[in-house]
Write an enzyme that holds these catalytic residues in place. Sequence first.
Site, PDB file in Angstrom:
ATOM      1  N   ARG A 164       0.411  16.031  11.351  1.00  0.00           N
ATOM      2  CA  ARG A 164       1.438  15.630  10.400  1.00  0.00           C
ATOM      3  C   ARG A 164       1.614  16.745   9.374  1.00  0.00           C
ATOM      4  O   ARG A 164       1.100  16.676   8.262  1.00  0.00           O
ATOM      5  CB  ARG A 164       1.059  14.302   9.733  1.00  0.00           C
ATOM      6  CG  ARG A 164       1.009  13.170  10.727  1.00  0.00           C
ATOM      7  CD  ARG A 164       0.723  11.852  10.073  1.00  0.00           C
ATOM      8  NE  ARG A 164      -0.660  11.746   9.645  1.00  0.00           N
ATOM      9  CZ  ARG A 164      -1.183  10.657   9.078  1.00  0.00           C
ATOM     10  NH1 ARG A 164      -0.429   9.614   8.863  1.00  0.00           N
ATOM     11  NH2 ARG A 164      -2.447  10.618   8.726  1.00  0.00           N
ATOM     12  N   ARG A 203      -9.177   0.552   3.541  1.00  0.00           N
ATOM     13  CA  ARG A 203      -8.273   1.470   2.848  1.00  0.00           C
ATOM     14  C   ARG A 203      -6.936   0.807   2.542  1.00  0.00           C
ATOM     15  O   ARG A 203      -6.258   1.211   1.593  1.00  0.00           O
ATOM     16  CB  ARG A 203      -8.007   2.718   3.707  1.00  0.00           C
ATOM     17  CG  ARG A 203      -9.153   3.708   3.802  1.00  0.00           C
ATOM     18  CD  ARG A 203      -8.711   4.945   4.576  1.00  0.00           C
ATOM     19  NE  ARG A 203      -7.414   5.368   4.103  1.00  0.00           N
ATOM     20  CZ  ARG A 203      -6.381   5.712   4.889  1.00  0.00           C
ATOM     21  NH1 ARG A 203      -6.508   5.664   6.204  1.00  0.00           N
ATOM     22  NH2 ARG A 203      -5.243   6.085   4.362  1.00  0.00           N
ATOM     23  N   LYS A 211       0.822  -1.211   0.000  1.00  0.00           N
ATOM     24  CA  LYS A 211       0.000   0.000   0.000  1.00  0.00           C
ATOM     25  C   LYS A 211       0.853   1.257   0.000  1.00  0.00           C
ATOM     26  O   LYS A 211       0.631   2.175  -0.803  1.00  0.00           O
ATOM     27  CB  LYS A 211      -0.918   0.014   1.221  1.00  0.00           C
ATOM     28  CG  LYS A 211      -1.614   1.366   1.465  1.00  0.00           C
ATOM     29  CD  LYS A 211      -2.244   1.426   2.832  1.00  0.00           C
ATOM     30  CE  LYS A 211      -2.878   2.786   3.095  1.00  0.00           C
ATOM     31  NZ  LYS A 211      -1.875   3.855   3.322  1.00  0.00           N
ATOM     32  N   ASN A 212       1.813   1.327   0.901  1.00  0.00           N
ATOM     33  CA  ASN A 212       2.591   2.554   1.046  1.00  0.00           C
ATOM     34  C   ASN A 212       3.442   2.849  -0.185  1.00  0.00           C
ATOM     35  O   ASN A 212       3.761   4.012  -0.442  1.00  0.00           O
ATOM     36  CB  ASN A 212       3.470   2.474   2.296  1.00  0.00           C
ATOM     37  CG  ASN A 212       2.658   2.555   3.576  1.00  0.00           C
ATOM     38  OD1 ASN A 212       1.571   3.136   3.602  1.00  0.00           O
ATOM     39  ND2 ASN A 212       3.167   1.969   4.651  1.00  0.00           N
ATOM     40  N   ASP A 225       3.501   1.593  11.830  1.00  0.00           N
ATOM     41  CA  ASP A 225       2.269   0.997  11.309  1.00  0.00           C
ATOM     42  C   ASP A 225       1.995  -0.401  11.867  1.00  0.00           C
ATOM     43  O   ASP A 225       0.932  -0.965  11.631  1.00  0.00           O
ATOM     44  CB  ASP A 225       2.309   0.917   9.774  1.00  0.00           C
ATOM     45  CG  ASP A 225       1.942   2.244   9.124  1.00  0.00           C
ATOM     46  OD1 ASP A 225       1.558   3.181   9.840  1.00  0.00           O
ATOM     47  OD2 ASP A 225       2.043   2.346   7.878  1.00  0.00           O
ATOM     48  N   CYS A 241      -5.859   9.013   8.030  1.00  0.00           N
ATOM     49  CA  CYS A 241      -6.032   8.602   9.427  1.00  0.00           C
ATOM     50  C   CYS A 241      -5.620   9.716  10.380  1.00  0.00           C
ATOM     51  O   CYS A 241      -4.634  10.418  10.145  1.00  0.00           O
ATOM     52  CB  CYS A 241      -5.196   7.349   9.719  1.00  0.00           C
ATOM     53  SG  CYS A 241      -5.791   5.877   8.868  1.00  0.00           S
TER      54      CYS A 241
END
Length: 433
Positions: A122, A399, A22-23, A307, A117
């Site tokens: 951030r 997600r 995903k990242n 994570d 999220c």
Amino acid sequence: MRKYIIGGPVTLNGSVSVSGGKNAAVAIIPATVLVKGKCIIENVPDISDVKLLMTILRRLGAKVEYLSRTTVQIDCTEVSTYVADFEEVRRMRASYYFIGALLGRFGKAQVGLPGGCDFGVRPIDQHIKGFKALGAEVDIEHGVVVASAKELTGASVYPDIVSVGTTINIMLAAVRAKGKTVIENAAKEPHIVDVANFLNAMGADIKGAGTDVIRIEGTDELTGGRYEIIPDQIEAGTYMVAAAAAGGRVEIHNIIPKHMESISAKLSETGAKIEIFDDYVIVSREPGTSLNKVNVKTLPYPGFPTDMQPQMSTLLTLAKGTSIVTEGIYDHRFKYVDELRRMGAHMEVDGKVCVIEGVDKLMGAAVRACDLRAGVSLIVAAICAEGVTEISGVELIERGYEDIIQKFHDLGAEIKVIDDGPDTAAENEKKIG
């Protein structure tokens, strides 16, 4: 509203295949804006964040065609606007990669401030610092980042903190800048290397990704090609933790073992058995054997991933003794603790530190996912807990996890999806039974 209904406790047995990262995907997809030509990307995870990014690309004018469920062809040749739809980009954090990509392509970008999220502030100040070092003027107007440059020029950039998003965004802007860019104090995560490898496959000249100094020689044009996204480190780690927490024996396939080293090491400390092979790992624990307490601190790669913190903390609620988990990346990533307390966990949070007193068992309860990784940690807890657990807010979990219900079901979990309605917990328990 949909819910997951999970009955427990169960042990997990069988095998699961990890999807594309995903990242990595959420950075590589915006990066295609820099390419004039067709990009064929394989091992694309089938998750809602990716679908949203494809929608943003199409609205920019890209041609997006799925060749299979996990292979997509993207052609951004005819993209002619540097303005990304505000309502779409505000729904996820990784949308900020369109700033660097559009700035690199057009010398201009207008992109809404990102969402995603909620587990702490951030800011994108370090991204902006990098863009300014390359010669751009950057302002934030009515919630929109407005960046422009007469010409992007290579420069030395030293972010004040080690930041994955900053490193990638500067890299995206720099690949089309004039001259050489040097990013020092760069983040080293596997998906940074993957983004660099993707860009190089399209014709960029990036060296040093995976180290703390990345050197980029700007090029006039990227022309397309084929690329396969790496396996998802966090998805793999999630199934590893689930197997250790629930007991049983699970093979996790399609992994890169080096990416899993910090996770494997901590799970070994808990007493789980970890067997590592070329592209898969086996995690096992005999039901009835105790989990050991451990201390964990999240750090930038190659440290323990932030994570994976909620999943690991969930496992430690069942370990003997007192474990201490320190969050070294984000300010407010323990919001899920209240949900685990509903299930009987003994956890106390003080700032970035969570003290966990292991309990003999967790109990099913109605809980809500507050973010992606916190949500999946509730699935792990529910599999281990006695009785039925109802998890709401599951769209956050989807997600980032492809086919998560089917994958856990194939491992033996008693898990279903229902539409929110008049069903009570007792009625749902009957359904599971």
